[in-house]
Design an enzyme around this catalytic site. Structure first.
Site, short mmCIF file in Angstrom:
data_model
loop_
_atom_site.label_atom_id
_atom_site.label_comp_id
_atom_site.label_asym_id
_atom_site.label_seq_id
_atom_site.Cartn_x
_atom_site.Cartn_y
_atom_site.Cartn_z
CB ILE A 16 -0.97 0.03 1.21
CG1 ILE A 16 -0.20 -0.09 2.53
CG2 ILE A 16 -2.02 -1.05 1.08
CD1 ILE A 16 -1.08 0.02 3.77
N GLY A 17 2.16 1.11 0.04
CA GLY A 17 3.01 2.30 0.02
C GLY A 17 4.46 1.96 0.26
NE ARG A 18 7.80 0.02 -3.61
CZ ARG A 18 8.65 -1.00 -3.57
NH1 ARG A 18 9.81 -0.85 -2.95
NH2 ARG A 18 8.37 -2.15 -4.14
N GLY A 19 7.94 3.78 2.19
CA GLY A 19 8.46 4.84 3.04
C GLY A 19 9.92 5.09 2.74
NE ARG A 20 13.59 8.60 6.55
CZ ARG A 20 13.98 9.25 7.62
NH1 ARG A 20 14.90 10.18 7.53
NH2 ARG A 20 13.44 9.00 8.79
CG PHE A 21 14.59 3.72 6.45
CD1 PHE A 21 15.75 3.73 5.69
CD2 PHE A 21 14.45 4.64 7.48
CE1 PHE A 21 16.77 4.63 5.98
CE2 PHE A 21 15.46 5.54 7.77
CZ PHE A 21 16.62 5.54 7.01
N GLY A 22 11.91 0.96 3.64
CA GLY A 22 11.04 -0.20 3.58
C GLY A 22 9.75 -0.04 2.82
CE LYS A 39 8.33 2.35 8.81
NZ LYS A 39 8.56 3.81 8.90
CG ASP A 133 10.90 14.45 7.73
OD1 ASP A 133 10.91 15.50 7.05
OD2 ASP A 133 10.99 13.32 7.22
#
Length: 279
Positions: A16-22, A39, A133
């Site tokens: 469902i998504g991508r973060g800065r890590f993972g 995540k 952030d």
């Protein structure tokens, strides 16, 4: 694979998504019969000590920070030698960034979002956590449209009158004192939230440039403008709050708690002292 950690209790479903890590996937918990977000972070993707510190810090801060309706709740942490899996409550709707891209917000719409974001930040600051952030990408909404502040990988502990160092944050939203390399405190989050408020009402950011360097220079100059073609229908109260949040002089910049008491927030963005923004 990361699902090797969670398949005994959680069934990994679609991405469902991508973060800065993972990578972030939907998952189903067989014990509670509820859906969550997972995540999965591959430790091999962490290139330096800073990344590793973020990896360790985020679950610690989320676990210790008292729960709040506007902060993403961490449900479980699972780990092996290769992966870390953070199981959190699920947010199905699009991010605040995606909503801003679609169209500018009316003042009442923006006030609802900003009040919840400031509530989350005040809760963090009260308990000694600075997010560092704050940006629209890190603001999600649950199925009931309740705001959820996410991604505490850059967060830091900071006592009430304490200070931090280190250039952390995202171009467009980072406070000038961070870029200067000077000491800074909790109000860096307020600056970032002010940039979000400006962007919600205008449909574009107050500081911009062709490159990250250009953006940083614009932020350092801090020349805050309200173009007439966009802000002519925005109330004076809304602009007053923005100016008090995006204030280069940290001693004059309001806190999250003070921002929550501002007339524009307390009135629900009802155009105190002027008109309301068009949608």
């Amino acid at each position: 694979m990361g699902d090797m950690i969670v398949n005994s209790q959680y069934e990994i479903l679609e991405e469902i998504g991508r973060g800065r890590f993972g990578i972030i996937t939907r998952c189903f918990c067989s014990i509670s019969s509820k859906f969550f977000a997972c995540k999965t972070i591959a430790k091999s993707d962490l290139v330096d000590e800073t990344d590793k510190e973020c990896l360790e810090k985020e679950p610690k801060i989320m676990a210790i920070l008292p729960s709040h309706p506007n902060i993403l709740r961490l449900v479980d942490v699972l780990e092996n030698d290769d992966y870390l899996c953070l199981i959190s409550e699920l947010c199905d709707s699009i991010s605040l960034y995606d909503q801003i891209v679609r169209r500018p917000f009316s003042e009442p719409e923006a006030a609802v979002v900003m009040k919840q974001l400031l509530e989350a930040l005040y809760h963090c600051h009260f308990h000694g956590v600075v997010h560092r952030d704050v940006k629209p990408d890190n603001v999600l909404f649950d199925s009931r449209n309740n705001l959820k502040l996410i991604d505490f990988g850059s967060a830091e502990w900071c006592e009430k009158d304490g200070f931090m160092y280190g250039v952390v944050g995202t171009p467009f939203y980072v406070a000038p004192e961070v870029l200067r390399g000077s000491e800074y405190g909790r109000k860096v989050d307020v600056w970032s939230a002010g940039v979000i408020l400006y962007t919600m009402l205008a449909g574009f950011r107050p500081f911009y440039g062709e490159s990250a360097t250009d953006v940083f220079e614009a932020v350092l100059r801090g020349n805050l403008r309200f173009p007439t073609r966009v802000f002519r229908s925005v109330s004076s109260a809304a602009k007053d709050l923005i100016k008090k949040m995006i204030c280069r002089d940290v001693s004059k910049r309001i806190s999250a708690e003070q921002a929550l008491r501002h007339p524009w927030i307390s009135s629900g963005g009802g155009g105190v002292g002027g008109g309301t923004a068009s949608v």
